[in-house]
Design an enzyme around this catalytic site. Structure first.
Site, PDB file in Angstrom:
ATOM      1  N   HIS A 225       6.649 -19.295  -5.809  1.00 40.72           N
ATOM      2  CA  HIS A 225       6.684 -18.334  -4.826  1.00 40.72           C
ATOM      3  C   HIS A 225       7.337 -19.420  -3.397  1.00 40.72           C
ATOM      4  O   HIS A 225       7.072 -18.667  -2.645  1.00 40.72           O
ATOM      5  CB  HIS A 225       5.130 -17.543  -4.285  1.00 40.72           C
TER       6      HIS A 225
ATOM      7  N   TYR B   2       9.535 -12.241  -0.142  1.00 45.30           N
ATOM      8  CA  TYR B   2      10.099 -10.567   0.957  1.00 45.30           C
ATOM      9  C   TYR B   2       9.792  -9.570   0.095  1.00 45.30           C
ATOM     10  O   TYR B   2      11.113  -8.587   0.138  1.00 45.30           O
ATOM     11  CB  TYR B   2      10.932 -11.339   2.593  1.00 45.30           C
TER      12      TYR B   2
ATOM     13  N   HIS C 230       7.881 -20.467   1.943  1.00 39.59           N
ATOM     14  CA  HIS C 230       8.229 -19.670   2.111  1.00 39.59           C
ATOM     15  C   HIS C 230       9.503 -18.929   2.705  1.00 39.59           C
ATOM     16  O   HIS C 230      10.058 -18.439   3.369  1.00 39.59           O
ATOM     17  CB  HIS C 230       6.614 -18.776   2.205  1.00 39.59           C
TER      18      HIS C 230
ATOM     19  N   ASP D   7      -0.752 -13.100  -3.140  1.00 37.07           N
ATOM     20  CA  ASP D   7       0.600 -14.247  -3.142  1.00 37.07           C
ATOM     21  C   ASP D   7       0.394 -15.057  -1.476  1.00 37.07           C
ATOM     22  O   ASP D   7      -0.730 -14.579  -0.860  1.00 37.07           O
ATOM     23  CB  ASP D   7       1.511 -13.133  -2.414  1.00 37.07           C
ATOM     24  N   ASP D   8       1.224 -16.407  -1.353  1.00 34.94           N
ATOM     25  CA  ASP D   8       1.252 -17.395  -0.239  1.00 34.94           C
ATOM     26  C   ASP D   8       0.350 -18.119  -0.615  1.00 34.94           C
ATOM     27  O   ASP D   8       0.340 -18.849   0.817  1.00 34.94           O
ATOM     28  CB  ASP D   8       1.082 -16.553   0.870  1.00 34.94           C
TER      29      ASP D   8
ATOM     30  N   HIS E  65      -2.660 -10.787  -0.991  1.00 35.45           N
ATOM     31  CA  HIS E  65      -2.635 -11.910   0.069  1.00 35.45           C
ATOM     32  C   HIS E  65      -4.023 -12.676   0.451  1.00 35.45           C
ATOM     33  O   HIS E  65      -4.698 -12.381   0.804  1.00 35.45           O
ATOM     34  CB  HIS E  65      -1.677 -12.165   1.579  1.00 35.45           C
TER      35      HIS E  65
HETATM   36 ZN   LIG Z   1       5.366 -14.464  -0.033  1.00 35.10          ZN
END
Ligand SMILES: [Zn+2]
Length: 277
Positions: free
Chosen positions: A126, A167, A130, A76-77, A220
């Site tokens: 995603h 989240y 964020h 993620d991210d 991540h």
């Molecule tokens: Zn995230």
């Protein structure tokens, strides 16, 4: 990752294409709608308008996760520069993963997204910045999701079918908007808390001890300690007989838009849980 502010970049640019014939100054007219995400228009800066990927997707090796021990690693991210390291590690092990990327990061590193997709990895949405979607105004959720859908479609040639809610927080409004964009919501079954621990050995141990056939592992790639854990994760799970697949592959490519996975999230149609979970 802390949610970025929406204000300056996204504010007020939402226009429903089917409802208007006149376009606001600076608004980009889009190709005819072929997908629900096409029906929402935005003021997309030039940097958000990358060229489509020329790279053909890698040929897909068939995996039957009802018979094989499968695991879906998810990152993620990103993308960030380190994502290329993860991609190279995956490639050497003939492994695939799912990258839940941020639209703003994809805009910054378009070639990394293209490379990830070309290697046969799945690219999921995603959000753009964020932002927390749960409880957010509908227009914000539409912008965060729709804008990222369009960016990823232009980079990979394919509309994303997966959303990982930021989240892990979702609500009825998000369910509806996901259905509209033909997105399945994907949570996880193995949480390494790698964003907090930042301890490579701990991350490896958690993933290796907690992974079961059919697990969806959240990691991540924006954390160097996590990137450093990837070779050991791949080695140790390979030794345990696991095959590394994408999230849709875990579910036999039968995910339904608008539903939430894994099945324990209570989605009535999300019953395609793999064995052992
Ligand atoms: Zn995230």
């Amino acid at each position: 990752m802390v949610a970025a502010t929406l204000g300056g970049t996204l504010g007020g640019a939402l226009v429903i294409a089917s409802a208007v014939g006149v376009f606001a100054p600076g608004t980009k007219k889009l190709a005819p709608a072929a997908h629900p995400s096409d029906t929402v228009m935005f003021n997309v800066p030039a940097a958000d308008n990358p060229r489509p990927s020329q790279a053909a997707p890698a040929p897909r090796q068939r995996v039957d996760c009802r018979r094989q021990k499968c695991v879906a690693l998810t990152f993620d991210d990103g993308p960030v520069l380190d994502t290329t390291k993860v991609l190279d590690m995956l490639k050497t092990k003939n492994a695939r993963a799912t990258f839940f990327v941020l639209g703003m990061q994809a805009t910054q590193y378009p070639d990394i997204v293209k490379k990830a997709a070309a290697q046969g990895n799945e690219i999921g949405n995603h959000t753009f910045s964020h932002a927390k979607l749960q409880g957010a105004p509908a227009a914000t959720v539409q912008t965060e999701i729709g804008r990222t859908q369009r960016i990823l479609k232009e980079l990979t040639g394919k509309w994303p079918t997966l959303l990982r809610p930021t989240y892990g927080s979702t609500d009825k409004q998000l369910d509806g908007i996901c259905k509209q964009h033909k997105l399945s919501q994907i949570l996880w079954t193995v949480d390494t808390v790698d964003w907090q621990d930042r301890d490579t050995k701990k991350i490896v141990d958690k993933v290796v001890t907690q992974t079961q056939p059919g697990s969806i592992v959240i990691l991540h790639d924006v954390k160097p300690t996590t990137v450093a854990a990837v070779p050991e994760i791949l080695n140790k799970l390979t030794q345990k007989g696991f095959t590394f697949v994408t999230v849709p592959e875990i579910y036999g490519n039968q995910l339904k838009p608008g539903e939430k996975y894994p099945a324990f999230l209570g989605s009535p149609q999300a019953g395609l849980a793999p064995p052992g979970t």
